[in-house]
Design a protein around this motif. Structure first.
Motif, PDB file in Angstrom:
ATOM      1  N   ALA A  75     -30.620 -42.801  -0.485  1.00 20.27           N
ATOM      2  CA  ALA A  75     -31.071 -43.529   0.702  1.00 20.27           C
ATOM      3  C   ALA A  75     -31.243 -45.008   0.389  1.00 20.27           C
ATOM      4  CB  ALA A  75     -32.373 -42.935   1.223  1.00 20.27           C
ATOM      5  N   TYR A  97     -34.273 -46.531   5.734  1.00 22.60           N
ATOM      6  CA  TYR A  97     -34.362 -45.086   5.946  1.00 22.60           C
ATOM      7  C   TYR A  97     -35.767 -44.567   5.634  1.00 22.60           C
ATOM      8  CZ  TYR A  97     -29.248 -45.005   6.124  1.00 22.60           C
ATOM      9  OH  TYR A  97     -27.927 -45.204   6.466  1.00 22.60           O
ATOM     10  N   LYS A  98     -36.539 -45.416   4.942  1.00 16.43           N
ATOM     11  CA  LYS A  98     -37.916 -45.058   4.557  1.00 16.43           C
ATOM     12  C   LYS A  98     -37.953 -43.755   3.755  1.00 16.43           C
ATOM     13  CE  LYS A  98     -39.969 -47.506   8.476  1.00 16.43           C
ATOM     14  NZ  LYS A  98     -40.250 -48.690   7.656  1.00 16.43           N
ATOM     15  N   GLN A  99     -37.033 -43.657   2.793  1.00 12.92           N
ATOM     16  CA  GLN A  99     -36.989 -42.524   1.870  1.00 12.92           C
ATOM     17  C   GLN A  99     -36.931 -43.067   0.449  1.00 12.92           C
ATOM     18  OE1 GLN A  99     -33.780 -39.834   2.719  1.00 12.92           O
ATOM     19  NE2 GLN A  99     -34.697 -39.110   4.639  1.00 12.92           N
ATOM     20  N   CYS A 143     -35.563 -41.503  -1.988  1.00 10.94           N
ATOM     21  CA  CYS A 143     -34.341 -40.987  -2.623  1.00 10.94           C
ATOM     22  C   CYS A 143     -33.404 -42.141  -2.983  1.00 10.94           C
ATOM     23  CB  CYS A 143     -33.640 -40.025  -1.671  1.00 10.94           C
ATOM     24  SG  CYS A 143     -31.977 -39.561  -2.196  1.00 10.94           S
TER      25      CYS A 143
END
Length: 230
Positions: free
Chosen positions: A13, A6-8, A10
């Motif tokens: 994620a 997701y390239k987050q 968080c």
């Protein structure tokens, strides 16, 4: 098999990259329930092929959720155990199950009927305490299924061990249960009860086993999170 990132940053994620892939939570559910052997895991996820199950176990091992341990009593045989990270998923599995039981319509759940999963779930949650102090054999006959899938046997030993058999174990039957798969699944899920479904369930056998069936059969661990519907 891992999904694209997701390239987050968080944590939700990041955790989703490990857990929110097809089969992952279902497989973790089986491990959380205490299943450790490959063939037993297959019983809990009967729609997974052996190759797919092996692949996902390797993925969970690489993710640090599962560890594979050799069984010293059987050469070449391994058991799969949750790591500390995997054990921390217990409340996650419980929360997802409670949410599904409470908010997903029962009619939708009851479209996904699976005799293998139902019987395996009943086998591992059965409470032998109310049963007689000798081997008890219960045969289930699902009248709406083809003969290859309609007969199942639960063999409960005095020590509390419960076996599930696909073929006649050859013991005297203490209780015959004849019903349809949807009715039995609804009872197990807590959507219905044995009492309210008696017109759809035929019980033939020892009176004491029949009278305590709802107690020894028990319910799905998530049944209490949905109101009973007669």
């Amino acid at each position: 098999m891992a999904q694209a990132s997701y390239k987050q940053f968080c944590p939700v994620a990041m955790a989703s990259e490990v857990l929110c892939t097809r089969w992952t939570l279902i497989l973790v559910r089986e491990l959380v329930a205490g299943t450790t052997r490959f063939n037993d895991l297959r019983r809990g996820v009967p729609k997974m092929s052996p190759a797919l199950l092996s692949t996902w176990l390797k993925e969970l091992e690489l993710s640090g959720v599962v560890e594979r341990r050799p069984l010293h009593t059987e050469k070449g045989v391994f058991e799969y155990h949750l790591t500390a990270a995997g054990k921390d998923l217990l409340p996650v599995i419980e929360a997802v199950g409670k949410w599904g039981q409470k908010w997903v319509e029962s009619s939708l759940s009851l479209r996904n009927l699976d005799p293998s999963l139902l019987m395996w779930d009943m086998r591992r949650n059965l409470n032998p305490t109310p049963l007689p102090p000798h081997r008890t054999v219960v045969q289930f006959l699902y009248s709406d299924l083809p003969s290859s899938k309609s007969h199942w046997w639960l063999v409960i030993e005095p020590e509390g061990e419960v076996d599930l058999c696909w073929a006649d174990p050859g013991f005297e039957i203490d209780l015959y249960v004849t019903t349809d798969l949807r009715t039995m699944t609804a009872i197990w899920m807590g959507v219905s009860t044995l009492a309210s479904a008696r017109d759809s369930v035929e019980l033939l056998g020892a009176t004491d086993i029949v009278s305590t069936m709802q107690t020894w059969l028990g319910l799905s661990p998530f049944a209490k999170h949905k109101k009973l519907v007669a």
